[in-house]
Motif scaffolding. Structure first.
Motif, PDB file in Angstrom:
ATOM      1  N   ASN A   1      -3.616  -5.754   1.577  1.00  0.00           N
ATOM      2  CA  ASN A   1      -2.799  -6.551   2.950  1.00  0.00           C
ATOM      3  C   ASN A   1      -1.624  -6.235   3.227  1.00  0.00           C
ATOM      4  O   ASN A   1      -1.131  -5.932   4.387  1.00  0.00           O
ATOM      5  CB  ASN A   1      -2.919  -8.104   2.619  1.00  0.00           C
ATOM      6  N   ASP A   2      -0.639  -5.879   2.150  1.00  0.00           N
ATOM      7  CA  ASP A   2       0.832  -5.227   2.478  1.00  0.00           C
ATOM      8  C   ASP A   2       0.486  -3.696   3.023  1.00  0.00           C
ATOM      9  O   ASP A   2       1.553  -3.581   3.858  1.00  0.00           O
ATOM     10  CB  ASP A   2       1.292  -5.124   0.979  1.00  0.00           C
ATOM     11  N   ILE A   3      -0.564  -3.073   2.418  1.00  0.00           N
ATOM     12  CA  ILE A   3      -0.491  -1.604   3.098  1.00  0.00           C
ATOM     13  C   ILE A   3      -1.086  -1.928   4.712  1.00  0.00           C
ATOM     14  O   ILE A   3      -0.513  -1.013   5.514  1.00  0.00           O
ATOM     15  CB  ILE A   3      -1.540  -0.802   2.260  1.00  0.00           C
ATOM     16  N   ASN A   4      -1.946  -2.728   4.872  1.00  0.00           N
ATOM     17  CA  ASN A   4      -2.206  -2.935   6.231  1.00  0.00           C
ATOM     18  C   ASN A   4      -1.140  -3.161   6.987  1.00  0.00           C
ATOM     19  O   ASN A   4      -0.946  -3.009   8.294  1.00  0.00           O
ATOM     20  CB  ASN A   4      -3.279  -3.855   6.421  1.00  0.00           C
ATOM     21  N   VAL A   5      -0.304  -4.245   6.746  1.00  0.00           N
ATOM     22  CA  VAL A   5       0.959  -4.465   7.441  1.00  0.00           C
ATOM     23  C   VAL A   5       1.851  -3.201   7.732  1.00  0.00           C
ATOM     24  O   VAL A   5       2.479  -3.047   8.812  1.00  0.00           O
ATOM     25  CB  VAL A   5       1.707  -5.416   6.654  1.00  0.00           C
ATOM     26  N   ILE A   6       1.872  -2.551   6.604  1.00  0.00           N
ATOM     27  CA  ILE A   6       2.804  -1.125   6.858  1.00  0.00           C
ATOM     28  C   ILE A   6       1.994   0.055   7.865  1.00  0.00           C
ATOM     29  O   ILE A   6       2.874   0.387   8.765  1.00  0.00           O
ATOM     30  CB  ILE A   6       3.148  -0.401   5.492  1.00  0.00           C
TER      31      ILE A   6
END
Length: 140
Positions: free
Chosen positions: A129-134
């Motif tokens: 999820n953090d990578i998707n936000v980036i």
């Protein structure tokens, strides 16, 4: 210069590492229980005749049944263990494979909207999820 470097205590993902340890522990305990149970069955079968024959006669007469009592349950346990560990590792490797594939496509500019999708029970949900936000910020 010291020979041994102190080992860092590092837990990358508690959910993954503790689940793997739990499954390995359960598998080892189950294999031990199966071994004890089969040994008990084997000993119960030969207990009546042990006093009447020599060790060589005993081994010659009961080696096949001992092998059968050991091979069948242990083989079954190993097959079940391989299946469980295959399912467990696919929950680990799947997200990492998807992440690598999407990141390579995003790096090469092949995707306009890059998003890593995971199955419901996969590990690394928070990290992905953090990578998707980036990735979403980069594409905007």
């Amino acid at each position: 210069m010291s020979i041994f470097k102190p080992r860092r205590k590092m837990v990358v993902n508690r959910e993954v590492q503790y689940d793997v340890l739990m499954y390995v522990g359960v598998f080892i305990v189950a294999l031990f229980i199966v071994q004890v149970f089969t040994a008990y069955l084997f000993l119960d079968q030969v207990q009546r005749v042990v006093g009447t024959m020599s060790a060589l006669e005993f081994i010659a007469r009961y080696k096949i049944s001992f092998l059968v009592y050991q091979i069948i349950p242990v083989s079954f346990s190993l097959i079940v263990g391989v299946y469980i560990f295959n399912r467990l590792t696919s929950r680990i490797a799947g997200p990492l494979f998807n992440m690598r594939r999407i990141l390579q496509k995003a790096r090469n500019g092949e995707l306009e909207t890059a998003e890593i999708k995971l199955r419901e029970n996969d590990y690394f949900q928070e990290e992905i999820n953090d990578i998707n936000v980036i990735l979403k910020r980069k594409s905007d």
